[in-house]
Design an enzyme around this catalytic site. Sequence first.
Site, short mmCIF file in Angstrom:
data_model
loop_
_atom_site.label_atom_id
_atom_site.label_comp_id
_atom_site.label_asym_id
_atom_site.label_seq_id
_atom_site.Cartn_x
_atom_site.Cartn_y
_atom_site.Cartn_z
N ASN A 91 -5.00 6.03 -1.30
CA ASN A 91 -3.74 6.49 -0.28
C ASN A 91 -3.24 7.40 0.15
OD1 ASN A 91 -4.96 3.68 0.96
ND2 ASN A 91 -2.62 2.53 0.96
N GLU A 118 -4.87 -0.28 -8.40
CA GLU A 118 -3.52 1.17 -8.38
C GLU A 118 -2.60 0.00 -9.39
OE1 GLU A 118 -3.90 4.36 -6.12
OE2 GLU A 118 -3.35 2.53 -4.77
N HIS A 149 -2.11 -3.03 -6.62
CA HIS A 149 -2.63 -2.28 -5.23
C HIS A 149 -3.97 -2.37 -5.99
CE1 HIS A 149 -3.93 0.42 -1.98
NE2 HIS A 149 -3.43 -1.02 -1.16
N SER A 162 0.73 -1.23 -0.02
CA SER A 162 -0.17 0.38 0.28
C SER A 162 0.51 1.08 0.49
CB SER A 162 -0.93 -0.07 1.52
OG SER A 162 -1.44 -0.82 2.31
N1 CAA Z 1 -16.93 -10.58 -1.01
C1 CAA Z 1 -18.00 -10.26 -1.26
N2 CAA Z 1 -18.95 -9.59 -1.18
C2 CAA Z 1 -19.00 -8.84 -0.45
C3 CAA Z 1 -17.77 -8.29 0.89
C4 CAA Z 1 -17.14 -9.66 0.55
N3 CAA Z 1 -16.02 -9.56 1.46
N4 CAA Z 1 -18.59 -7.77 1.29
C5 CAA Z 1 -19.66 -7.36 1.40
N5 CAA Z 1 -20.35 -7.92 -0.03
C6 CAA Z 1 -20.45 -7.98 -0.71
C7 CAA Z 1 -21.95 -7.76 -0.25
O1 CAA Z 1 -22.68 -9.27 -1.29
C8 CAA Z 1 -23.13 -7.02 -0.68
O2 CAA Z 1 -23.30 -6.81 -2.54
P1 CAA Z 1 -25.46 -6.90 -2.97
O3 CAA Z 1 -25.56 -5.59 -1.86
O4 CAA Z 1 -24.44 -7.06 -4.60
O5 CAA Z 1 -25.81 -7.46 -2.24
C9 CAA Z 1 -22.30 -5.67 -1.02
O6 CAA Z 1 -20.95 -6.00 -1.23
C10 CAA Z 1 -22.22 -5.11 0.39
O7 CAA Z 1 -22.19 -5.30 1.76
P2 CAA Z 1 -23.29 -5.33 2.85
O8 CAA Z 1 -24.60 -5.81 2.50
O9 CAA Z 1 -22.76 -7.16 3.91
O10 CAA Z 1 -22.28 -4.30 3.50
P3 CAA Z 1 -22.06 -2.84 3.39
O11 CAA Z 1 -23.43 -2.28 2.79
O12 CAA Z 1 -21.69 -2.47 4.65
O13 CAA Z 1 -21.02 -3.23 2.82
C11 CAA Z 1 -18.89 -2.63 2.24
C12 CAA Z 1 -19.68 -3.57 2.80
C13 CAA Z 1 -18.51 -3.73 1.01
C14 CAA Z 1 -17.42 -2.93 2.99
C15 CAA Z 1 -18.65 -1.35 2.43
O14 CAA Z 1 -19.04 -1.25 3.56
C16 CAA Z 1 -17.77 -0.26 1.29
O15 CAA Z 1 -17.65 -0.73 0.41
N6 CAA Z 1 -17.28 0.24 2.30
C17 CAA Z 1 -15.87 0.55 1.74
C18 CAA Z 1 -14.78 0.09 1.64
C19 CAA Z 1 -13.43 0.85 1.52
O16 CAA Z 1 -13.19 2.04 1.83
N7 CAA Z 1 -12.45 -0.05 0.78
C20 CAA Z 1 -11.16 0.59 0.76
C21 CAA Z 1 -10.36 -0.09 2.03
S1 CAA Z 1 -8.64 1.30 1.95
C22 CAA Z 1 -8.37 -0.32 1.54
O17 CAA Z 1 -8.06 -1.27 0.93
C23 CAA Z 1 -6.80 -0.18 0.48
C24 CAA Z 1 -5.28 0.17 1.81
O18 CAA Z 1 -3.59 -0.36 1.41
C25 CAA Z 1 -5.09 0.58 2.74
#
Ligand code: CAA
Length: 287
Positions: free
Chosen positions: A193, A154, A142, A121
Site C-alpha cells: 500500500n 504481508e 495483510h 492495511s
Molecule cells: N474469488 C475467486 N476467484 C476469483 C474471484 C473471486 N472473488 N474474482 C476473480 N476470480 C478469478 C476468476 O475465477 C478468474 O480465474 P481464471 O482466469 O483462472 O478463470 C480470474 O480470477 C480472473 O477473473 P475474471 O475473469 O472474472 O475477471 P478479471 O480477469 O477481470 O480479474 C481480478 C479480476 C482477479 C480482480 C483482476 O482484475 C485483478 O487481479 N485485479 C487487481 C486486483 C488487485 O490489485 N488487488 C489488490 C488490491 S489492494 C488490496 O487489496 C490491499 C488493500 O489494503 C487496499
Amino acid sequence: MQTISRLGVVGCGLMGSGIAEVAALGGLDVLVAEGSPEAVRSGRRRVEASLDRGVRRGKITEAARDAAVARLAYTDDLDGMADRQFVIEAVAENREVKTGVFAALDRVVTDPEAVLATNTSSLPVIDLAVSTQRPAQVIGLHFFNPVPVQALVEVIPALTTSPDTVLRTRAFVSEHLGKEIVQASDRSGFVVNALLVPFLLSAVRMVDSGSARAEDIDRGMELGCAHPMGPLRLLDLIGLDTAQAVAESMYEEYKEPLYAPPALLRRMVAAGRLGRKTGQGFYDYTA
Ligand code: CAA
C-alpha cells in the site's frame, strides 16, 4: 510447536469472507464472527456464493466446496472465539473498532499461545498489540482483494511481537493458506500500500483536474503497463471508503501530501458512491 487447526475470523466483509473461504478450503476448522445476526447471514452468503462460483468456474470440486462449507461455522458473539488457536481480525479499517475487537479477543481467547492477527492495511499494529495483555502474540497479516485470487500476504511484526509468533505465523500462512509471504516492518501501508495508494490517489486527482477520463486512465494502465485493472476500477473493487481510511492513516503517519485523500474521493464517499459494493463508484455496476 502446536499444530493450528482452529481458526477464528472476526469480520465477514470483502476481506474476512475471502480469508474464511481460503482457510476452510485449506482444511481448517473456521469460526467466523460478525456483529449481528443479519451481518452473519450476509457474511455466510458471501462465502458460499464465492465457493459456488469456484465450482462453476471449475476451480474447486463440489466435494471440496461441501467439505469447506462443513468446516465453516458462524456466530454473532465474540465469546465463541474462546477455543481458537489463531484469530484473524478483518473488521472495518477504524482504530477504535479494531482496538475494541483486540481487547475483547484478549479477554475471551483461552489458549495463552494463541496468535491474534490483524488484517489492517495501514493502522499501526503496535496500537492493537498494546490493547491486549499479550502483545508478544499480536501480529499484522495483510491480505489482498480478492483473497482467493491474490497470492500475497504481508506479515508485519510489531515492536512487541515475539520471534516465535513470527515463525508460527509464517508457517501457518504458507502451510494452511498456501500464500506467499512478504515481511515488512510496522510502518503505515507496509510494502504494497505504501507504493499502491499514492498511485491510486494520483489517478483520482487526474480525474478531478479533468486531465483525463476514468476510462482512459484505466485503459492507459491496463494496455500500457499490463495492470490487470486500471487504478479507478481497482478503487471501485477495494471500496472508496476503505481507500479513504487507508489514505488517512498513511497521511497521519507520514504527513506526505501524496497520501492525502483527494477532495473528489472524499465527496464520493460522502455521496455513498463507494464502488462495486454500492453499485456506483467511478463506474456504474447497477446494470
Ligand atoms: N474469488 C475467486 N476467484 C476469483 C474471484 C473471486 N472473488 N474474482 C476473480 N476470480 C478469478 C476468476 O475465477 C478468474 O480465474 P481464471 O482466469 O483462472 O478463470 C480470474 O480470477 C480472473 O477473473 P475474471 O475473469 O472474472 O475477471 P478479471 O480477469 O477481470 O480479474 C481480478 C479480476 C482477479 C480482480 C483482476 O482484475 C485483478 O487481479 N485485479 C487487481 C486486483 C488487485 O490489485 N488487488 C489488490 C488490491 S489492494 C488490496 O487489496 C490491499 C488493500 O489494503 C487496499
